[in-house]
Design an enzyme around this catalytic site. Structure first.
Site, PDB file in Angstrom:
ATOM      1  N   ARG A   1      -9.779  -6.387   3.283  1.00 32.85           N
ATOM      2  CA  ARG A   1     -10.286  -6.227   2.477  1.00 32.85           C
ATOM      3  C   ARG A   1     -11.351  -7.933   1.413  1.00 32.85           C
ATOM      4  O   ARG A   1     -11.959  -7.302   1.218  1.00 32.85           O
ATOM      5  CB  ARG A   1      -9.916  -5.198   1.137  1.00 32.85           C
ATOM      6  CG  ARG A   1      -9.585  -4.189   2.127  1.00 32.85           C
ATOM      7  CD  ARG A   1      -8.666  -3.315   2.033  1.00 32.85           C
ATOM      8  NE  ARG A   1      -8.046  -2.282   2.804  1.00 32.85           N
ATOM      9  CZ  ARG A   1      -8.994  -1.588   4.038  1.00 32.85           C
ATOM     10  NH1 ARG A   1     -10.621  -1.606   3.820  1.00 32.85           N
ATOM     11  NH2 ARG A   1      -8.801  -1.219   4.474  1.00 32.85           N
TER      12      ARG A   1
ATOM     13  N   TYR B   1      -3.213  -2.805  -5.558  1.00 27.93           N
ATOM     14  CA  TYR B   1      -4.730  -1.453  -5.334  1.00 27.93           C
ATOM     15  C   TYR B   1      -5.000  -0.677  -5.871  1.00 27.93           C
ATOM     16  O   TYR B   1      -5.445   0.319  -6.090  1.00 27.93           O
ATOM     17  CB  TYR B   1      -3.829  -0.673  -4.204  1.00 27.93           C
ATOM     18  CG  TYR B   1      -2.391  -0.718  -3.002  1.00 27.93           C
ATOM     19  CD1 TYR B   1      -3.483  -0.127  -2.114  1.00 27.93           C
ATOM     20  CD2 TYR B   1      -2.113  -2.092  -2.627  1.00 27.93           C
ATOM     21  CE1 TYR B   1      -2.843  -0.473  -1.065  1.00 27.93           C
ATOM     22  CE2 TYR B   1      -1.886  -1.933  -1.595  1.00 27.93           C
ATOM     23  CZ  TYR B   1      -1.734  -1.089  -0.502  1.00 27.93           C
ATOM     24  OH  TYR B   1      -1.911  -1.413   1.334  1.00 27.93           O
TER      25      TYR B   1
ATOM     26  N   HIS C   1      -0.572  -0.642  13.395  1.00 28.51           N
ATOM     27  CA  HIS C   1      -1.262  -1.425  13.086  1.00 28.51           C
ATOM     28  C   HIS C   1      -1.378  -3.258  12.425  1.00 28.51           C
ATOM     29  O   HIS C   1      -2.246  -3.082  12.055  1.00 28.51           O
ATOM     30  CB  HIS C   1      -1.145  -1.299  10.671  1.00 28.51           C
ATOM     31  CG  HIS C   1      -1.637  -1.105   9.507  1.00 28.51           C
ATOM     32  ND1 HIS C   1      -2.924  -1.442   9.699  1.00 28.51           N
ATOM     33  CD2 HIS C   1      -1.395  -1.896   8.406  1.00 28.51           C
ATOM     34  CE1 HIS C   1      -2.891  -1.780   8.367  1.00 28.51           C
ATOM     35  NE2 HIS C   1      -2.028  -2.285   8.291  1.00 28.51           N
TER      36      HIS C   1
ATOM     37  N   ASP D   1      -5.714  -5.779   7.337  1.00 30.19           N
ATOM     38  CA  ASP D   1      -4.913  -5.117   6.046  1.00 30.19           C
ATOM     39  C   ASP D   1      -6.311  -5.529   4.846  1.00 30.19           C
ATOM     40  O   ASP D   1      -7.412  -5.625   4.946  1.00 30.19           O
ATOM     41  CB  ASP D   1      -3.840  -4.987   5.920  1.00 30.19           C
ATOM     42  CG  ASP D   1      -3.238  -3.617   4.939  1.00 30.19           C
ATOM     43  OD1 ASP D   1      -3.458  -3.044   5.578  1.00 30.19           O
ATOM     44  OD2 ASP D   1      -2.745  -3.855   4.070  1.00 30.19           O
ATOM     45  N   ARG D   2      -4.844  -5.564   3.620  1.00 27.99           N
ATOM     46  CA  ARG D   2      -6.105  -6.524   2.346  1.00 27.99           C
ATOM     47  C   ARG D   2      -6.266  -7.637   2.717  1.00 27.99           C
ATOM     48  O   ARG D   2      -7.721  -8.172   2.099  1.00 27.99           O
ATOM     49  CB  ARG D   2      -5.222  -6.284   1.226  1.00 27.99           C
ATOM     50  CG  ARG D   2      -3.568  -5.107   1.218  1.00 27.99           C
ATOM     51  CD  ARG D   2      -4.050  -3.959   1.212  1.00 27.99           C
ATOM     52  NE  ARG D   2      -4.658  -4.401  -0.094  1.00 27.99           N
ATOM     53  CZ  ARG D   2      -5.799  -2.621  -0.628  1.00 27.99           C
ATOM     54  NH1 ARG D   2      -5.105  -1.599  -0.098  1.00 27.99           N
ATOM     55  NH2 ARG D   2      -6.482  -2.816  -1.916  1.00 27.99           N
TER      56      ARG D   2
ATOM     57  N   TRP E   1      -1.885   4.804  -1.164  1.00 25.82           N
ATOM     58  CA  TRP E   1      -2.981   4.191  -1.420  1.00 25.82           C
ATOM     59  C   TRP E   1      -3.112   5.237  -3.081  1.00 25.82           C
ATOM     60  O   TRP E   1      -4.065   5.084  -3.276  1.00 25.82           O
ATOM     61  CB  TRP E   1      -4.595   4.940  -0.219  1.00 25.82           C
ATOM     62  CG  TRP E   1      -4.289   3.464   0.654  1.00 25.82           C
ATOM     63  CD1 TRP E   1      -4.349   2.534   1.349  1.00 25.82           C
ATOM     64  CD2 TRP E   1      -6.369   3.154   0.333  1.00 25.82           C
ATOM     65  NE1 TRP E   1      -5.133   1.810   1.868  1.00 25.82           N
ATOM     66  CE2 TRP E   1      -6.145   1.861   1.807  1.00 25.82           C
ATOM     67  CE3 TRP E   1      -7.098   3.850   0.090  1.00 25.82           C
ATOM     68  CZ2 TRP E   1      -7.049   1.546   2.294  1.00 25.82           C
ATOM     69  CZ3 TRP E   1      -8.191   2.978   1.224  1.00 25.82           C
ATOM     70  CH2 TRP E   1      -8.224   2.170   1.498  1.00 25.82           C
TER      71      TRP E   1
END
Length: 294
Positions: A113, A216, A275, A109-110, A155
């Site tokens: 990134r 975000y 997820h 997830d984050r 988001w």
């Protein structure tokens, strides 16, 4: 009393930038591997996988800045303190402080990134890269449609100007957190009460909630600019992409194809879950990582 989800792992507090100290845990011996969590988790999300991997590797798990027990600095102009470039630099600094100049990298997830940006900005440090349940950020924003915006509403909610999302979430953090985790996970019981309590402990901190929104906000602004500036760059480390067949990313994108647009050596597959792969299908995740890491 809170549960220690990584018993036997050493605790570290490492200054990575002026005013920023990162909380990390490490254990095991052998080739180094860095684990990066996502939202709304902390490093405790790796409690099934990290001890198994540590049987043959040196495992480092860290709380991203803004999350868990890491510092939560002000976002600053254009939320740049939460740019994935800054968060990736934290990760490099943590590993360097622990004696690891080159390492394998796993991000969910984050954290995925952050790992994507790290593999571009610090390619010489990344031996192998595994990304869990994400497509590239720029790709996901560029291809947003009603289905994605509905299922991943946060988001677009978190990026609203301060203090709107912070105040609304702050009205009932436990409800929001539970709704989020139960909506993302497709495996009942995969986040047991003591683990949920750990996540809630952190989510109950207003500074944490604000930092999450800043993360975000950066992703929808400065991160996209960084991505556009090096849109022709490719990740050269071998990349393993795993995703949940029942999750939004797996049902909305051709995950392997999105990463083949960004990397030169991509493999991977879907797991039968939602997820949070490392909590829902830990045995499969361990098996996949063991084979990939070698």
């Amino acid at each position: 009393m809170t549960t220690d989800f990584l018993p036997g792992f050493d605790r570290h507090r490492i200054e990575t930038a002026p005013g920023v100290t990162i909380h990390a845990r490490s254990g095991g011996s052998g080739p180094p591997v860095l684990l990066l969590h996502g939202h709304p988790q902390t490093l405790s999300t790796w409690h099934h996988v990290a001890p198994r991997l540590a049987e043959s590797r040196t495992i480092v798990a860290m709380d991203l800045r803004g999350y868990g027990d890491s510092d939560k600095p002000p976002g600053g102009e254009r939320h740049a303190a939460y740019a994935k470039r800054a968060m990736a630099a934290d990760a490099v600094a943590v590993m360097r402080a622990l004696g690891h100049d080159r390492f394998a990298l796993v991000g969910h997830d984050r954290g995925g990134r952050v790992a994507h940006r790290l593999a571009l900005d610090h390619s010489e440090r990344v031996e192998r890269l595994a990304l869990f349940d994400i497509a590239p950020t720029a790709t996901m924003y560029a291809r947003t449609d009603k289905a994605f915006a509905t299922r991943y509403f946060w988001w677009f909610f978190f990026i609203q100007p301060h203090p709107l999302p912070e105040r609304l979430i702050g009205a009932d953090p436990e409800y929001f957190l539970r709704h989020h985790i139960e909506g993302q996970s497709k495996t009942p019981g995969s986040t047991p009460p003591d683990l949920f309590a750990e996540y809630l402990r952190c989510y109950s901190d207003p500074a944490c909630r604000h930092a999450i929104c800043e993360d975000y906000r950066a992703a929808a602004g400065i991160d996209l600019e960084h991505d556009a500036a090096d849109s022709d760059a490719r990740i050269t480390a071998p990349l393993l992409a795993l995703w949940g067949a029942q999750g939004t990313v797996g049902q909305t994108y051709d995950v392997l194809e999105t990463w083949r647009e960004k990397a030169t050596d991509v493999s991977g597959r879907a797991l039968d879950c939602g997820h949070t792969l490392q909590e829902e299908r830990p045995e499969e995740v361990f098996s996949e990582l063991s084979a990939f890491l070698g």
